[in-house]
Motif scaffolding. Sequence first.
Motif, PDB file in Angstrom:
ATOM      1  N   GLU A  46     -14.410   0.571   1.882  1.00  0.00           N
ATOM      2  CA  GLU A  46     -15.304  -0.054   0.909  1.00  0.00           C
ATOM      3  C   GLU A  46     -16.762   0.312   1.169  1.00  0.00           C
ATOM      4  N   GLU A  64     -10.108  -1.727   5.232  1.00  0.00           N
ATOM      5  CA  GLU A  64     -10.738  -2.066   3.949  1.00  0.00           C
ATOM      6  C   GLU A  64     -12.253  -1.953   4.055  1.00  0.00           C
ATOM      7  N   LYS A  65     -12.807  -2.469   5.140  1.00  0.00           N
ATOM      8  CA  LYS A  65     -14.261  -2.434   5.343  1.00  0.00           C
ATOM      9  C   LYS A  65     -14.766  -1.000   5.446  1.00  0.00           C
ATOM     10  N   VAL A  96      -5.880  -4.782   8.732  1.00  0.00           N
ATOM     11  CA  VAL A  96      -6.155  -4.235   7.405  1.00  0.00           C
ATOM     12  C   VAL A  96      -7.612  -4.429   7.011  1.00  0.00           C
ATOM     13  N   GLY A  97      -8.222  -5.536   7.449  1.00  0.00           N
ATOM     14  CA  GLY A  97      -9.623  -5.780   7.118  1.00  0.00           C
ATOM     15  C   GLY A  97     -10.541  -4.700   7.639  1.00  0.00           C
ATOM     16  N   VAL A 129       0.856  -1.184   0.000  1.00  0.00           N
ATOM     17  CA  VAL A 129       0.000   0.000   0.000  1.00  0.00           C
ATOM     18  C   VAL A 129       0.897   1.240   0.000  1.00  0.00           C
ATOM     19  N   TYR A 150      -7.567   1.278  -4.724  1.00  0.00           N
ATOM     20  CA  TYR A 150      -8.240   2.538  -4.411  1.00  0.00           C
ATOM     21  C   TYR A 150      -7.261   3.711  -4.436  1.00  0.00           C
ATOM     22  N   LEU A 176      -1.609  -3.550   7.511  1.00  0.00           N
ATOM     23  CA  LEU A 176      -2.030  -2.440   6.652  1.00  0.00           C
ATOM     24  C   LEU A 176      -1.026  -2.155   5.546  1.00  0.00           C
ATOM     25  N   SER A 184      -2.216  -4.755   0.787  1.00  0.00           N
ATOM     26  CA  SER A 184      -3.638  -4.911   0.458  1.00  0.00           C
ATOM     27  C   SER A 184      -3.871  -4.544  -1.000  1.00  0.00           C
ATOM     28  N   ARG A 185      -4.390  -5.477  -1.760  1.00  0.00           N
ATOM     29  CA  ARG A 185      -4.725  -5.167  -3.149  1.00  0.00           C
ATOM     30  C   ARG A 185      -5.856  -4.150  -3.204  1.00  0.00           C
ATOM     31  N   LEU A 186      -6.826  -4.299  -2.324  1.00  0.00           N
ATOM     32  CA  LEU A 186      -7.983  -3.393  -2.313  1.00  0.00           C
ATOM     33  C   LEU A 186      -7.528  -1.958  -2.072  1.00  0.00           C
ATOM     34  N   LEU A 187      -6.722  -1.733  -1.043  1.00  0.00           N
ATOM     35  CA  LEU A 187      -6.261  -0.380  -0.740  1.00  0.00           C
ATOM     36  C   LEU A 187      -5.342   0.150  -1.844  1.00  0.00           C
TER      37      LEU A 187
END
Length: 478
Positions: A151, A147-148, A143-144, A50, A92, A83, A86-89
Motif C-alpha cells: 500500500e 499489505e503495508k 499479512v498486515g 489471495v 490489488y 497471508l 486479505s481483501r486488500l491483496l
Amino acid sequence: MKRRLAGAMSVLAIVFMVVVDVLATCGGGGGGGTGGMGGGGMASEVVYQVPWKILNATDAVSPGGLVVYWFPASANELKNSSLRNSRLLSLYASQCVTMGIADIGTPLGQKFAADEKLPVAVLAQSDGKVIGKAEGEAGKLKVGQVEKLLEAEMKQRESGVKDTLNAAKDAMKRGEKDAAIEKFKAVADQKCLFPKQAKDAANNLKKLGVAGVDPVPDAPNFDPSTGATIEKALKAGLMAENMEDYTGAEKLYAKARAMDPADPAPLRYLGELYRHQTGDWDKARVTFEAILRMPADPLSRAVALHGLGKMTIHDGAFLEGLHLMEKSAEVFPLALTYRNLAVYWHSEGDRVKADAYTKKALALDPDEPFNLVFAAAFLAGSGGAQGERALKVAAQNEGLKCASYNLAAIYAQLGQRNKALALLKRHFFEYEKYDAVRSKEMMEARVDAVFASIVKDPEFISLTSGADGKLPMPRDRH
C-alpha cells in the motif's frame, strides 16, 4: 543463518490451497459452489483468498506492474499463514499486482532473497527491481506487514499519477492542448494500476477530441470500513450457503456486490451459487461473463472460466467447454477445475488424462474429504486392491451427504447396486434442493461411465427420470 524450505516445490504444490472442511465444493461429480473454493470451517472465515501462485523465473508478469514474492519458512507456515486471506491483496491482484510464492532454493529465491531469514516477502517491479521487503518476526510473517509494504508503494505512485493528472488539467485550462493530451495519455496508460485516475484522464481526452480512447473500468473501493462491511456480508452469505439457505445466501452476496460493483469476489460467489446450487444458469452466465469483462484477480477469472466451461459442456459443446476449463487451469489452479477435467476425460474414456487431473486435484488438498472421495471413485474402477482402498474411503466418509454422488459411484463400480442406488437417491432428493440442478445431475449420472453397471437398471432409470436430456450418451457424442 538463512533457513531453507526443504523439498520446496513439491511441498508448495501439496499445500497450495486454503484448508477447508467437509462442506467444501460438494455436489455431483467434480463439485462446486461456495465461490469455487469450498466452504465451512476455516473457509467460513475466509472469503478473500489471495490468489498466490507458484512462480518460476520464466513465468511472465504484467508489464509495468508489480510483483509480491512470498518466500515461506515452512510448509506449515504456507498452509496456515494470515497471508492467505486479505481483501486488500485480492483487490490489488486485480490491478496488475502478481502474487507469487517461491522457494529460496530456486533462481527467484537466489535473486530476491538469497541472504534473507525466512519468511520474507519481497515487492518488486515487473523488470525485477526490488522496491522493498517485509521480514518475518519470530518466524512469522503477518499479512498486515505485506499489505503495508504494498500500500505504501501504491500510494507513492498514485501521488505521482495525481500530479501528472493535475498538470494535464492545468495545461487544458491554459489552452495548451498538445501538452494536456500528452499528460492525460500518460495517466490513461496507468489504467491497470490506477483505474480511478486513468478514467478521469480518458474522459478529458474525449473532451479534447481525441479519438479511439479505450474505456477504463471503475476502480474498486479500498476504503477499510466499506471493505469490512463487504467482507462481513460475504461471510454471512457463505455461512447461509453452507447451511443450504440459498435464498439467504443470494441476498447477502448481492448486498456485498452492490457495495462495490468493481469487486469481483461477490460476483464469484453469486456465479457459483447460480451455477451449482440453484441451477439458474442464465444468471450464472451473465455473472461469470461480467467477471471476465472486468479487471479481476486470477482466482475469480479461473472460477468464471470453469463455470462457463462446465455449463457449455453440459449443453453439448464439448470442445468449447473443454477449452474454457483448460484455460481456467492455466489462469489459476483450482481443485474444482481439475476434478471436472477428470470427469470430462473419464467420460471420454481417457483414463490416463482422468487420472492425471484427479492427482492434480488431490495434490492441492490431499486431506479434504470431498477430494478423497472423488479420487476414490476413480480408484474403484480398477477393482482389486484399489477397489478395497476405495471402499475404505467410502466407509469412512459415508455420512458426507454432499459427496453422495461420488460415494454412489464407488459402490456402483464395485457391484454394490443397492448401496449405489440408495446414495444416488440421497444425492438427488436430500442434498439437492432445486429441480433445475437435479435435472442436470440426473443427466450427468445417465452418461457417467462410473454407473455403467446400473445404467439399464429399471430403478436407476426411474431414479433419473427427471434428466434434462441435454447431454448425449457417450456413444452418440462423435
